[in-house]
Write an enzyme that holds these catalytic residues in place. Structure first.
Site, PDB file in Angstrom:
ATOM      1  N   GLY A 147     -20.165  -1.013 -54.440  1.00  0.00           N
ATOM      2  CA  GLY A 147     -19.093  -1.412 -55.272  1.00  0.00           C
ATOM      3  C   GLY A 147     -18.580  -2.970 -55.172  1.00  0.00           C
ATOM      4  N   HIS A 149     -14.374 -26.829 -77.897  1.00  0.00           N
ATOM      5  CA  HIS A 149     -15.637 -26.975 -77.638  1.00  0.00           C
ATOM      6  C   HIS A 149     -15.853 -28.239 -76.873  1.00  0.00           C
ATOM      7  CE1 HIS A 149     -19.811 -27.228 -78.507  1.00  0.00           C
ATOM      8  NE2 HIS A 149     -19.846 -28.573 -78.720  1.00  0.00           N
ATOM      9  N   ALA A 153      -3.950  -5.315 -57.679  1.00  0.00           N
ATOM     10  CA  ALA A 153      -2.840  -6.012 -57.269  1.00  0.00           C
ATOM     11  C   ALA A 153      -1.909  -6.199 -58.441  1.00  0.00           C
ATOM     12  CB  ALA A 153      -3.109  -7.330 -56.334  1.00  0.00           C
ATOM     13  N   GLY A 208     -22.193   0.697 -49.333  1.00  0.00           N
ATOM     14  CA  GLY A 208     -21.321   0.856 -50.574  1.00  0.00           C
ATOM     15  C   GLY A 208     -21.426  -0.349 -51.506  1.00  0.00           C
ATOM     16  N   VAL A 265     -16.780   1.913 -48.729  1.00  0.00           N
ATOM     17  CA  VAL A 265     -16.920   3.108 -49.519  1.00  0.00           C
ATOM     18  C   VAL A 265     -15.623   3.502 -50.155  1.00  0.00           C
ATOM     19  CG1 VAL A 265     -18.922   3.742 -48.148  1.00  0.00           C
ATOM     20  CG2 VAL A 265     -16.696   4.573 -47.415  1.00  0.00           C
ATOM     21  N   ARG A 309     -11.194   3.053 -50.759  1.00  0.00           N
ATOM     22  CA  ARG A 309      -9.906   2.800 -50.038  1.00  0.00           C
ATOM     23  C   ARG A 309      -9.057   4.073 -50.335  1.00  0.00           C
ATOM     24  NH1 ARG A 309      -8.749  -2.057 -48.374  1.00  0.00           N
ATOM     25  NH2 ARG A 309      -6.607  -1.869 -48.203  1.00  0.00           N
ATOM     26  N   THR A 329      -1.981  -6.239 -48.049  1.00  0.00           N
ATOM     27  CA  THR A 329      -3.493  -6.405 -48.090  1.00  0.00           C
ATOM     28  C   THR A 329      -4.171  -7.454 -48.989  1.00  0.00           C
ATOM     29  OG1 THR A 329      -3.909  -3.949 -47.460  1.00  0.00           O
ATOM     30  CG2 THR A 329      -5.699  -5.179 -48.602  1.00  0.00           C
ATOM     31  N   GLY A 359       2.869 -10.078 -48.431  1.00  0.00           N
ATOM     32  CA  GLY A 359       1.774 -10.000 -48.987  1.00  0.00           C
ATOM     33  C   GLY A 359       0.764  -9.079 -49.177  1.00  0.00           C
ATOM     34  N   ALA A 411       4.116  -5.550 -41.141  1.00  0.00           N
ATOM     35  CA  ALA A 411       3.324  -6.717 -40.788  1.00  0.00           C
ATOM     36  C   ALA A 411       3.767  -7.928 -41.660  1.00  0.00           C
ATOM     37  CB  ALA A 411       1.986  -6.435 -41.226  1.00  0.00           C
TER      38      ALA A 411
END
Length: 464
Positions: free
Chosen positions: A185, A443, A319, A183, A270, A272, A42, A40, A37
């Site tokens: 997550g 600061h 990644a 999911g 849910v 990979r 996913t 880069g 494809a």
């Protein structure tokens, strides 16, 4: 059939694969990279980059809506805002396109030959690639498998129609009125939060007893609080079953209680799975660790000359882990002495507020039998956080009790993702509490909370 030979063949042009190829090319290694494809993977195309673009757009729109409601504490006001999601997605796609072109340019600059098509192992040194112009055979001295991962599909809720993965969620051109997220997550909550800010009525279903189970409860509590403020309903200990008969809702079960969630779209997040099928891996019969390819500390598989990096090798599926592995493997192939000696791989959850974790958590340190000291400093006592309406959250430092060596650093709060490199550097450099406490922090910045957490661990925080 065309045939080419090279020293290194990389299968997959995601973050791990393209970094491996670029670094190998820089070192003078004759390198070929195969990708079916876009460059880069996913992360760049349907993951990290586009999701963060959508999250930023949602944040901006949410601020405008707050100002339009007359509830802005900053005294801002404006007429009713609107969002054209098609333009937002086009802007996101533009960023992805620029980065795609950048990766392609870097590969070319490094002298890497790119082959577009689907590769399949013939043996441990040979891969056939089906390209638009026909079959091409590539023979290589070394091969790197960097095929990545794909969203997990639920048997009773296969992807299609109203049931979408994160990939389809990032391509929506209209904001769904109702969105059910399966999911709790980081992927589900990042996208669920974004769509809630864009105007969707979001419901999250999590099978475990709390959201973000990969982080400890103290870190996830501010996120849970914020979800409530955004009107997101969260059901834990809840199983998603199937679409309703009219396909406008999601049937679920909470502790034996059946109920229906309104859902114009159902986002399934849910987990990979590693992409280990379709590449002819059965031809080389690599050792596995569960579903993943087993590797050693140099990313070598069970077959001589074959390496594997990134998501296909297991957790953490990040990644930047894949990139570090790719760089290392390229240098090994070039004849350099390298091994995997990372003390920590920072993890970031881009929820609202954000979460960062580097090194050991308190539970992990104690489970390892280490006597620890822990200090935590709240952003409520940080001037910069106050001036940006970002007082929720804290920075926490875990160190050995005997010599004050820093073992882990966590934070939850607005923008804390930008502190992740600071946390990782401290652990990689073997910093002690005194090193952090003795470093002058600018600061007013949120980074001062890091110094104060170290001071707190030593027993003498200054601003709390």
């Amino acid at each position: 059939m065309k045939e080419i030979s090279c020293k290194l063949l990389v299968l997959g042009a995601g973050p791990g694969g393209y970094v491996a190829a670029i670094r190998a090319g820089q070192l003078g290694v004759n390198t070929v990279i195969v990708e079916k494809a876009k460059a880069g993977g996913t992360c760049l195309n349907v993951g990290c980059i586009p999701s963060k673009a959508l999250i930023h757009a949602a944040d901006e729109y949410h601020r405008l809506r707050a100002a339009a409601s007359g509830k802005s504490p900053l005294g801002l006001s404006l007429s009713a805002p609107a969002i054209d999601l098609r333009r937002t997605i086009a802007w996101k796609d533009g960023i992805v396109g620029r980065l795609n072109g950048g990766v392609t340019g870097l590969l070319k600059k490094a002298g890497v030959k790119a082959v577009i098509g689907e590769g399949r192992f013939v043996d441990g040194k040979t891969v056939d690639v089906e390209t638009e112009t026909g079959l091409q055979r590539i023979r290589a001295e070394a091969i790197v498998i960097a095929t990545g991962s794909a969203p997990v599909e639920l048997p009773d809720l296969p992807f299609g129609g109203s049931v979408i993965s994160s990939t389809q969620a990032l391509a929506l051109t209209d904001v769904p009125q109702t969105l059910a997220v399966i999911g709790g997550g980081y992927i589900g909550l990042e996208l669920g939060t974004a769509f809630a800010k864009l105007g969707s009525k979001v419901t999250v279903l999590e099978a475990l007893d709390r959201i973000l189970p990969q982080y400890d409860a103290d870190l996830s509590k501010p996120v849970m609080k914020r979800l409530g403020e955004l009107g997101v309903e969260v059901f834990t200990r809840t199983a998603a079953k199937r679409l309703s008969a009219d396909r406008r809702g999601l049937l679920a079960e909470e502790n034996g209680r059946a109920f229906e969630v309104p859902a114009e779209k159902v986002l399934v997040t849910v987990g990979r799975r590693p992409v280990t099928e379709g590449w002819g891996l059965e031809e080389i019969d690599l050792d596995r660790s569960g579903r993943f390819i087993r590797i050693d500390d140099q990313c070598r598989t069970s077959m001589r000359g074959v390496y594997a990096i990134g998501d296909v090798t297991g957790e953490p599926m990040l990644a930047h882990r894949a990139m570090a592995q790719g760089e290392m493997v390229a240098e090994i192939v070039a004849g350099h002495k390298r091994s995997w000696d990372k003390r920590c791989i920072p993890a970031v959850c881009f929820t609202d507020p954000e979460i960062v974790g580097a090194g050991l958590s308190p539970e992990e340190a104690r489970a390892a039998g280490i006597d620890v000291k822990i200090g935590q400093f709240p952003f409520q006592a940080n001037g910069r956080a106050m001036t940006t309406l970002s007082e929720d959250g804290f920075v926490r430092v875990i160190a050995r009790a005997d010599n004050h060596l820093v073992l882990g650093i966590q934070a939850v709060g607005h923008g804390v993702s930008e502190l992740s490199a600071t946390f990782a550097l401290a652990i990689e450099m073997g910093a002690r509490l005194e090193d952090i406490a003795g470093t002058i922090h600018a600061h007013p910045t949120q980074s001062e909370a890091f110094q104060e957490a170290a001071l707190k661990t030593l027993g003498h925080a200054l601003h709390i």
